[in-house]
Design a protein around this motif. Structure first.
Motif, PDB file in Angstrom:
ATOM      1  N   SER A 134     -82.290-102.172 -32.994  1.00 31.04           N
ATOM      2  CA  SER A 134     -82.440-102.835 -31.695  1.00 31.04           C
ATOM      3  C   SER A 134     -81.132-102.819 -30.919  1.00 31.04           C
ATOM      4  CB  SER A 134     -82.913-104.280 -31.895  1.00 31.04           C
ATOM      5  OG  SER A 134     -84.154-104.318 -32.552  1.00 31.04           O
ATOM      6  N   ASN A 135     -80.026-103.038 -31.609  1.00 26.50           N
ATOM      7  CA  ASN A 135     -78.724-102.996 -30.947  1.00 26.50           C
ATOM      8  C   ASN A 135     -78.347-101.577 -30.547  1.00 26.50           C
ATOM      9  OD1 ASN A 135     -78.614-105.710 -31.376  1.00 26.50           O
ATOM     10  ND2 ASN A 135     -76.823-105.690 -32.711  1.00 26.50           N
ATOM     11  N   HIS A 136     -78.624-100.620 -31.418  1.00 26.74           N
ATOM     12  CA  HIS A 136     -78.232 -99.238 -31.158  1.00 26.74           C
ATOM     13  C   HIS A 136     -78.990 -98.637 -29.973  1.00 26.74           C
ATOM     14  CE1 HIS A 136     -76.828 -98.716 -35.621  1.00 26.74           C
ATOM     15  NE2 HIS A 136     -76.164 -99.651 -34.965  1.00 26.74           N
ATOM     16  N   LEU A 137     -80.170 -99.188 -29.675  1.00 27.27           N
ATOM     17  CA  LEU A 137     -80.980 -98.672 -28.569  1.00 27.27           C
ATOM     18  C   LEU A 137     -81.073 -99.670 -27.419  1.00 27.27           C
ATOM     19  CD1 LEU A 137     -83.887 -96.989 -30.592  1.00 27.27           C
ATOM     20  CD2 LEU A 137     -81.866 -95.901 -29.593  1.00 27.27           C
ATOM     21  N   ASP A 138     -80.143-100.609 -27.375  1.00 25.44           N
ATOM     22  CA  ASP A 138     -80.126-101.618 -26.314  1.00 25.44           C
ATOM     23  C   ASP A 138     -79.553-100.994 -25.037  1.00 25.44           C
ATOM     24  OD1 ASP A 138     -79.744-103.765 -24.626  1.00 25.44           O
ATOM     25  OD2 ASP A 138     -78.877-105.072 -26.157  1.00 25.44           O
ATOM     26  N   GLU A 139     -80.385-100.892 -24.002  1.00 20.47           N
ATOM     27  CA  GLU A 139     -79.926-100.236 -22.777  1.00 20.47           C
ATOM     28  C   GLU A 139     -78.848-101.031 -22.051  1.00 20.47           C
ATOM     29  OE1 GLU A 139     -83.688-101.762 -19.999  1.00 20.47           O
ATOM     30  OE2 GLU A 139     -83.413 -99.637 -20.468  1.00 20.47           O
ATOM     31  N   LYS A 140     -78.699-102.316 -22.382  1.00 15.82           N
ATOM     32  CA  LYS A 140     -77.601-103.086 -21.797  1.00 15.82           C
ATOM     33  C   LYS A 140     -76.259-102.651 -22.383  1.00 15.82           C
ATOM     34  CE  LYS A 140     -80.481-107.193 -21.044  1.00 15.82           C
ATOM     35  NZ  LYS A 140     -80.700-108.618 -21.440  1.00 15.82           N
ATOM     36  N   LEU A 141     -76.291-102.206 -23.630  1.00 13.38           N
ATOM     37  CA  LEU A 141     -75.075-101.713 -24.276  1.00 13.38           C
ATOM     38  C   LEU A 141     -74.879-100.224 -24.030  1.00 13.38           C
ATOM     39  CD1 LEU A 141     -75.465-103.461 -27.767  1.00 13.38           C
ATOM     40  CD2 LEU A 141     -73.900-104.132 -25.936  1.00 13.38           C
TER      41      LEU A 141
ATOM     42  N   PRO B 117     -76.488 -97.283 -21.704  1.00 15.70           N
ATOM     43  CA  PRO B 117     -77.396 -96.747 -20.677  1.00 15.70           C
ATOM     44  C   PRO B 117     -78.074 -95.469 -21.166  1.00 15.70           C
ATOM     45  CG  PRO B 117     -75.293 -97.395 -19.712  1.00 15.70           C
ATOM     46  CD  PRO B 117     -75.125 -97.492 -21.200  1.00 15.70           C
ATOM     47  N   ASP B 118     -79.358 -95.332 -20.817  1.00 18.85           N
ATOM     48  CA  ASP B 118     -80.151 -94.185 -21.274  1.00 18.85           C
ATOM     49  C   ASP B 118     -80.010 -94.046 -22.793  1.00 18.85           C
ATOM     50  OD1 ASP B 118     -81.824 -92.027 -21.127  1.00 18.85           O
ATOM     51  OD2 ASP B 118     -80.319 -90.635 -20.356  1.00 18.85           O
TER      52      ASP B 118
ATOM     53  N   ARG C  58     -70.205 -90.263 -24.861  1.00 20.41           N
ATOM     54  CA  ARG C  58     -70.518 -91.657 -24.551  1.00 20.41           C
ATOM     55  C   ARG C  58     -69.353 -92.593 -24.889  1.00 20.41           C
ATOM     56  NH1 ARG C  58     -75.289 -94.308 -23.699  1.00 20.41           N
ATOM     57  NH2 ARG C  58     -76.526 -92.545 -24.486  1.00 20.41           N
ATOM     58  N   PHE C  59     -68.810 -92.466 -26.092  1.00 21.71           N
ATOM     59  CA  PHE C  59     -67.784 -93.417 -26.521  1.00 21.71           C
ATOM     60  C   PHE C  59     -66.411 -93.087 -25.943  1.00 21.71           C
ATOM     61  CE2 PHE C  59     -71.190 -93.907 -29.609  1.00 21.71           C
ATOM     62  CZ  PHE C  59     -71.352 -95.289 -29.584  1.00 21.71           C
ATOM     63  N   VAL C  60     -66.204 -91.847 -25.530  1.00 23.61           N
ATOM     64  CA  VAL C  60     -64.984 -91.510 -24.797  1.00 23.61           C
ATOM     65  C   VAL C  60     -64.991 -92.234 -23.458  1.00 23.61           C
ATOM     66  CG1 VAL C  60     -63.655 -89.661 -23.711  1.00 23.61           C
ATOM     67  CG2 VAL C  60     -64.775 -89.255 -25.912  1.00 23.61           C
ATOM     68  N   LYS C  61     -66.134 -92.183 -22.777  1.00 27.52           N
ATOM     69  CA  LYS C  61     -66.257 -92.852 -21.479  1.00 27.52           C
ATOM     70  C   LYS C  61     -66.167 -94.366 -21.628  1.00 27.52           C
ATOM     71  CE  LYS C  61     -70.028 -90.408 -20.684  1.00 27.52           C
ATOM     72  NZ  LYS C  61     -71.245 -89.809 -20.073  1.00 27.52           N
TER      73      LYS C  61
END
Length: 503
Positions: free
Chosen positions: A399-406, A408-409, A417-420
């Motif tokens: 649930s956390n890994h796919l949380d769009e609040k954390l 996006p997409d 993703r994690f560089v940004k």
């Protein structure tokens, strides 16, 4: 490096699945589900809470755990329970309640007791191996601090193991990825565990990999069975004792040589910097016997081999299906190594490679739940809900890994993703960072003690691979789907990847 996840080759996995279903069916006792359901009746249920129907819910959970956990967390918000064949598992979906699990002391919510039950410790690693903890400070301290010193030899072992496992041919060669990666990781890890020449002994490496696979298969089969018949079933389905004896026979001469050298003092000439040496320095009493040292090294190998192998397999699947990703990593590695050479500083600077592996872990974490504990006494969450002694409790990682609040997409693989995210925050987002946003190396006092070496090892192997090899699938551009069994997420064990040495 430990978790409740596992890697199995294709044929063995088919056999294990058949055994698991058979033993689970035998083990199902309606009265057990009824009594457990009664104790946890105040926790909302995903599936049916009724004694007989809960078996069918458990069967469904074997194949649809991801959707059932996500649905349960979405609808019940805080806590729900999901059915496995031998127990109910309480899942916390609320971050505050997950933090309650993290903060609970070991004598209340026990990670080690859960792990011992999950892996059927007495039948796999030995009566008390999993519950023994004297090695953990060594992994967190001495072992981690030694990484810079060991790195040149680690690099050399990566080169040698690639040469042996993926021959430098100009022709495309198909390999079963999991087996190949497991053998590379086993060699590199055992360089730091037992040193040379043993880490290059093919029999020793084959036995280490086989033990990891056999221990997991035995645990899957034995776990649902009544205790009274486990020794009998274990006798017929497991070769673990024979494998352990062969490993001990290979280890004992090296142990004896080091013991003899230690008679002249702890800082003797030619002292090797590896885990076996440090275990000999620290182990006392029964922990210092040849049997106990063998079991401890096999247990450490288990943690060192299977989780990094899965993470790398998932990452390599993305590379083999997407040539643009190969070029992305290749450009980063070439630019950094041209300045710093193949050094640990260079590996530390490879933030795109780091993000690539971590993003793969986010979408393909080894399990849908994390922070798994066994309640050794009644435990009350901060919201006032109490679970009884004996309950298995966890947090919803998926649930956390796919949380769009954390993220996006969240269902899209984004290698940067994690560089940004790191560029927009002061928080750490590298592989070794732990927290509730991404729970692959645990969290809190039970965070994986070997994750710093695992991170260096995985990044080095991936960097070396993209620099020296081309890769693809026979059906180009198509990443094989994962194999999911209950809470576990596995790289497809049947998938072959084609490799070719770069000119």
């Amino acid at each position: 490096m430990l978790s409740s996840n596992f890697v199995l080759d294709g044929l063995s996995w088919q056999n294990t699945t058949i055994y698991a279903f058979g033993t689970a069916a035998v083990a199902l006792l309606i009265s057990y589900f009824a009594s457990e359901g009664y104790k946890l009746s105040h926790i909302p249920t995903v599936g049916s809470p009724l004694p007989f129907l809960s078996f069918f819910s458990a069967f469904k959970f074997m194949f649809r755990a991801k959707s059932m956990i996500i649905s349960g967390v979405k609808h019940h918000k805080t806590l729900c329970k999901v059915p496995e064949f031998d127990q109910w598992v309480v899942v916390a979906g609320d971050r505050e309640l997950m933090d309650d699990i993290r903060k609970a002391p070991e004598h209340v919510l026990s990670a080690m007791t859960h792990l011992d039950e999950l892996l059927q410790g007495p039948y796999t690693f030995g009566t008390s191996t999993i519950l023994t903890t004297y090695h953990l400070p060594l992994l967190r301290g001495t072992f981690t601090k030694s990484i810079p010193h060991l790195f040149p030899e680690v690099l050399s072992e990566v080169r040698d193991s690639f040469f042996d496992v993926i021959p430098p041919s100009q022709e495309w060669k198909a390999l079963h990825l999991q087996s190949s990666i497991m053998h590379i990781i086993a060699r590199v890890s055992n360089l730091t565990f037992v040193g040379r020449p043993l880490c290059q002994n093919k029999e020793f490496i084959d036995l280490s990999v086989r033990f990891t696979q056999d221990a997991l298969k035995a645990a899957i089969i034995l776990r649902p069975l009544p205790s009274i018949i486990k020794p009998i079933v274990n006798y017929f389905i497991s070769n673990i004792s024979e494998t352990r004896k062969k490993v001990k026979d290979l280890l004992t001469p090296h142990i004896n040589l080091r013991r003899e050298a230690m008679k002249g003092g702890s800082e003797y000439a030619g002292k090797q910097m590896d885990l076996l040496t440090w275990l000999l320095d620290e182990a006392k009493g029964e922990d210092a016997t040849d049997d106990a040292l063998t079991s401890m090294l096999l247990f450490t190998n288990f943690g060192a081999i299977h989780a990094p192998a899965m993470a790398l397999a998932h990452s390599i699947f993305y590379l083999a299906a997407n040539p643009k990703y190969v070029e992305l990593l290749r450009d980063e590695v070439a630019g950094i190594t041209s300045r710093l050479g193949w050094t640990k500083d260079a590996i530390d600077e490879m933030v795109i490679t780091d993000s690539f592996i971590k993003e793969s872990q986010r979408l393909h974490a080894g399990a849908y739940i994390a922070l798994i504990r066994k309640a050794l006494r009644d435990f009350t969450f901060s919201n006032g809900v109490t679970i009884p002694k004996g309950t298995t409790v966890s947090g919803s990682a998926v649930s956390n890994h796919l949380d769009e609040k954390l993220y996006p997409d969240p269902h899209t693989f984004d290698p940067l993703r994690f560089v940004k995210m790191a560029s927009e925050s002061t928080k750490k987002f590298d592989i070794t960072a732990v927290g509730l946003d991404l729970i692959v190396f645990g969290y809190g006092r039970h965070a994986c003690p070997g994750r710093f070496f695992a991170a260096v090892e995985m990044k080095l192997i991936l960097a070396y691979l993209v620099t020296h090899y081309d890769m693809k699938f026979a059906k180009e551009g198509v990443r094989p789907s994962d194999l999911t069994v209950g809470i576990n997420v596995l790289p497809n064990p049947f998938a072959e990847v084609l490799f070719r040495k770069r000119v």
